[in-house]
Structures are given as C-alpha cells and as structure tokens.
Design a protein around this motif. Structure first.
Motif, short mmCIF file in Angstrom:
data_model
loop_
_atom_site.label_atom_id
_atom_site.label_comp_id
_atom_site.label_asym_id
_atom_site.label_seq_id
_atom_site.Cartn_x
_atom_site.Cartn_y
_atom_site.Cartn_z
N GLY A 96 10.48 -1.55 10.00
CA GLY A 96 11.82 -1.13 9.59
C GLY A 96 12.35 0.05 10.39
N LEU A 97 11.90 0.15 11.65
CA LEU A 97 12.39 1.23 12.51
C LEU A 97 13.83 0.96 12.91
CD1 LEU A 97 9.16 1.67 14.61
CD2 LEU A 97 10.27 3.47 13.26
N GLY A 98 14.53 2.02 13.28
CA GLY A 98 15.94 1.92 13.66
C GLY A 98 16.14 1.50 15.10
N ARG A 99 17.07 2.12 15.72
CA ARG A 99 17.54 1.79 17.07
C ARG A 99 16.41 1.84 18.10
NH1 ARG A 99 20.62 5.91 20.47
NH2 ARG A 99 21.60 4.70 22.12
N ILE A 100 16.54 0.98 19.11
CA ILE A 100 15.66 0.97 20.27
C ILE A 100 16.51 1.20 21.52
CG2 ILE A 100 14.10 -0.42 21.71
CD1 ILE A 100 13.65 -2.17 19.15
N VAL A 101 16.05 2.11 22.37
CA VAL A 101 16.71 2.35 23.66
C VAL A 101 15.65 2.19 24.74
CG1 VAL A 101 18.09 3.94 25.05
CG2 VAL A 101 18.28 4.01 22.55
N ARG A 124 5.20 -15.02 26.45
CA ARG A 124 6.54 -15.19 27.01
C ARG A 124 7.39 -13.94 26.76
NH1 ARG A 124 10.28 -20.29 26.11
NH2 ARG A 124 8.18 -21.11 26.06
N PRO A 125 8.03 -13.41 27.78
CA PRO A 125 8.92 -12.26 27.56
C PRO A 125 10.19 -12.72 26.85
CG PRO A 125 8.97 -12.92 29.87
CD PRO A 125 7.96 -13.79 29.18
N LEU A 126 10.49 -12.06 25.76
CA LEU A 126 11.70 -12.36 24.99
C LEU A 126 12.48 -11.07 24.79
CD1 LEU A 126 10.12 -14.52 22.14
CD2 LEU A 126 11.38 -15.37 24.13
N ALA A 127 13.78 -11.18 24.73
CA ALA A 127 14.59 -10.02 24.38
C ALA A 127 14.24 -9.60 22.95
CB ALA A 127 16.07 -10.35 24.48
N ILE A 128 14.33 -8.32 22.68
CA ILE A 128 14.01 -7.81 21.35
C ILE A 128 14.79 -8.56 20.28
CG2 ILE A 128 14.19 -5.78 19.83
CD1 ILE A 128 13.78 -4.09 22.45
N THR A 129 16.07 -8.80 20.52
CA THR A 129 16.91 -9.43 19.50
C THR A 129 16.57 -10.90 19.28
OG1 THR A 129 18.63 -9.76 21.17
CG2 THR A 129 18.82 -7.80 19.74
N GLU A 130 15.78 -11.50 20.17
CA GLU A 130 15.30 -12.85 19.91
C GLU A 130 14.19 -12.83 18.86
OE1 GLU A 130 14.82 -15.71 23.20
OE2 GLU A 130 15.47 -14.04 24.48
N VAL A 131 13.50 -11.71 18.74
CA VAL A 131 12.42 -11.56 17.77
C VAL A 131 12.94 -10.89 16.50
CG1 VAL A 131 10.13 -10.56 17.37
CG2 VAL A 131 10.74 -11.39 19.66
N VAL A 132 13.78 -9.88 16.66
CA VAL A 132 14.35 -9.14 15.53
C VAL A 132 15.88 -9.22 15.68
CG1 VAL A 132 14.40 -6.94 14.28
CG2 VAL A 132 12.36 -7.58 15.57
N ASP A 134 18.54 -8.59 14.03
CA ASP A 134 19.45 -7.52 13.62
C ASP A 134 19.12 -6.17 14.25
OD1 ASP A 134 20.89 -9.29 12.02
OD2 ASP A 134 19.58 -8.93 10.29
N ALA A 135 18.20 -6.15 15.21
CA ALA A 135 17.84 -4.89 15.85
C ALA A 135 19.03 -4.28 16.58
CB ALA A 135 16.69 -5.10 16.83
N VAL A 136 19.13 -2.98 16.51
CA VAL A 136 20.15 -2.24 17.26
C VAL A 136 19.48 -1.78 18.55
CG1 VAL A 136 21.67 -0.23 17.27
CG2 VAL A 136 21.27 -1.50 15.13
N VAL A 137 19.98 -2.30 19.67
CA VAL A 137 19.31 -2.10 20.95
C VAL A 137 20.30 -1.65 22.00
CG1 VAL A 137 17.91 -3.24 22.72
CG2 VAL A 137 17.69 -3.95 20.34
N ASP A 138 19.88 -0.68 22.82
CA ASP A 138 20.66 -0.26 23.98
C ASP A 138 19.75 -0.24 25.19
OD1 ASP A 138 23.39 0.37 23.10
OD2 ASP A 138 22.43 1.90 21.86
N GLY A 139 20.20 -0.76 26.28
CA GLY A 139 19.46 -0.79 27.52
C GLY A 139 19.79 -2.07 28.26
N PRO A 140 19.41 -2.16 29.48
CA PRO A 140 18.70 -1.18 30.28
C PRO A 140 19.61 -0.07 30.79
CG PRO A 140 19.13 -3.14 31.60
CD PRO A 140 19.64 -3.42 30.21
N VAL A 141 18.99 0.96 31.36
CA VAL A 141 19.70 2.11 31.91
C VAL A 141 19.48 2.10 33.42
CG1 VAL A 141 19.88 4.62 31.90
CG2 VAL A 141 19.49 3.39 29.76
N ALA A 142 20.51 1.72 34.14
CA ALA A 142 20.40 1.50 35.59
C ALA A 142 19.85 2.71 36.34
CB ALA A 142 21.76 1.10 36.16
#
Length: 159
Positions: A96-101, A124-132, A134-142
């Motif tokens: 139940g952790l919050g935002r991921i950056v 297999r590499p999956l985007a965070i939101t494919e697994v969770v 409703d996750a709040v995610v920001d990234g990548p940071v160029a």
C-alpha cells in the motif's frame, strides 16, 4: 510531474545504485521518503549473494509494512534508479505504498540489454501499472538516463 525535490531523491537512488556496483552487485538503488519529506529507508541491490529477490524496492516494501501505518505508507514516495520489476511492483502494491518515481524505465533497460547482445532476463519486464493498475508513477527522468545506463554498462564490463 517530477520537481526539483524529486530529482534530488532520485540522485540519491542513483548514488545507491553506484554503491551497489562498487560492492560487486547489480546497480539498483531506492529511497523511501515520508509524506513530509523525511528519508525513512534506503537500500541498494544485494542479489550478488545468490538471493535474486534482494531488490531495494522489495526491501522497502518489507520495511514499510512492519514500521509504518497504512496511511503513512500511502503518503510515502519510493524513488528508484530503475522502474520496479514485476516482483517489486507487486510488493509495492500489497504494502500500500504511495507514489513511485523512477529515473529509468524497464523499457530503457530492456533496450540497453538488447543493444549489448544480452538475453532477456528470467522475468518479463512490465510497466509498474501493468502489475499495479492504480499506482501513481512518474518517470523516466531523461536527465539521469545516461548516468544509469553507464552504471549498467560498467556492471556488464565486470561480468
């Protein structure tokens, strides 16, 4: 949206990834920050000892699950050098952790590995939101991509 504070914490996560590399491990690092901006926990990869589950994001989820209330976990942010793998994404969601950056994405790491002629990993590499979803995610940071790519290239040169 990623702001200056986010970049500061991401730089620390990338620094932890460099520490992992210096200690003979894969270059991944993460920082857990409370809703009021206090660094609560930080870690880097510890998979070189043979336990491939010793990712910093997974350790953060374990730590937070036993030391923070559900509301504190939801208000916290996880900063990480690389986007969570599916195992770590699931742990993040269950805790139940919050935002991921994250500084760099799984897609970037996959492309680098392919460019270096490496086979795919065992998961297999999956985007965070494919697994969770409703996750709040920001990234990548160029601005941090080349630094992280360089750490992974250095790790490859050692293996």
């Amino acid at each position: 949206m990623v702001d200056e504070d986010d970049v500061r914490y991401l730089r620390r996560a990338v620094g932890l990834a460099a520490t992992a590399l210096e200690t003979g491990d894969e270059p991944f690092g993460s920082v857990l920050v409370s809703g009021d901006g206090a660094v609560l926990f930080e870690d880097h990869n510890h998979v070189a000892g043979g336990d491939r589950t010793r990712h910093p994001e997974f350790e953060i989820a374990r730590w937070a699950g036993t030391r923070m209330t559900p509301a504190e976990r939801a208000a916290a942010t996880v900063y990480t050098s690389g986007e969570h793998c599916p195992m770590c994404s699931a742990a993040h969601g269950w805790a139940g952790l919050g935002r991921i950056v994250y500084a760099t994405s799984s897609a970037q790491l996959t492309a680098w590995r392919e460019g270096w002629g490496l086979p795919p990993g065992p998961v297999r590499p999956l985007a965070i939101t494919e697994v969770v979803p409703d996750a709040v995610v920001d990234g990548p940071v160029a601005a941090l991509a080349e630094q992280v790519r360089s750490l992974h290239a250095r790790f490859l040169d050692r293996t």
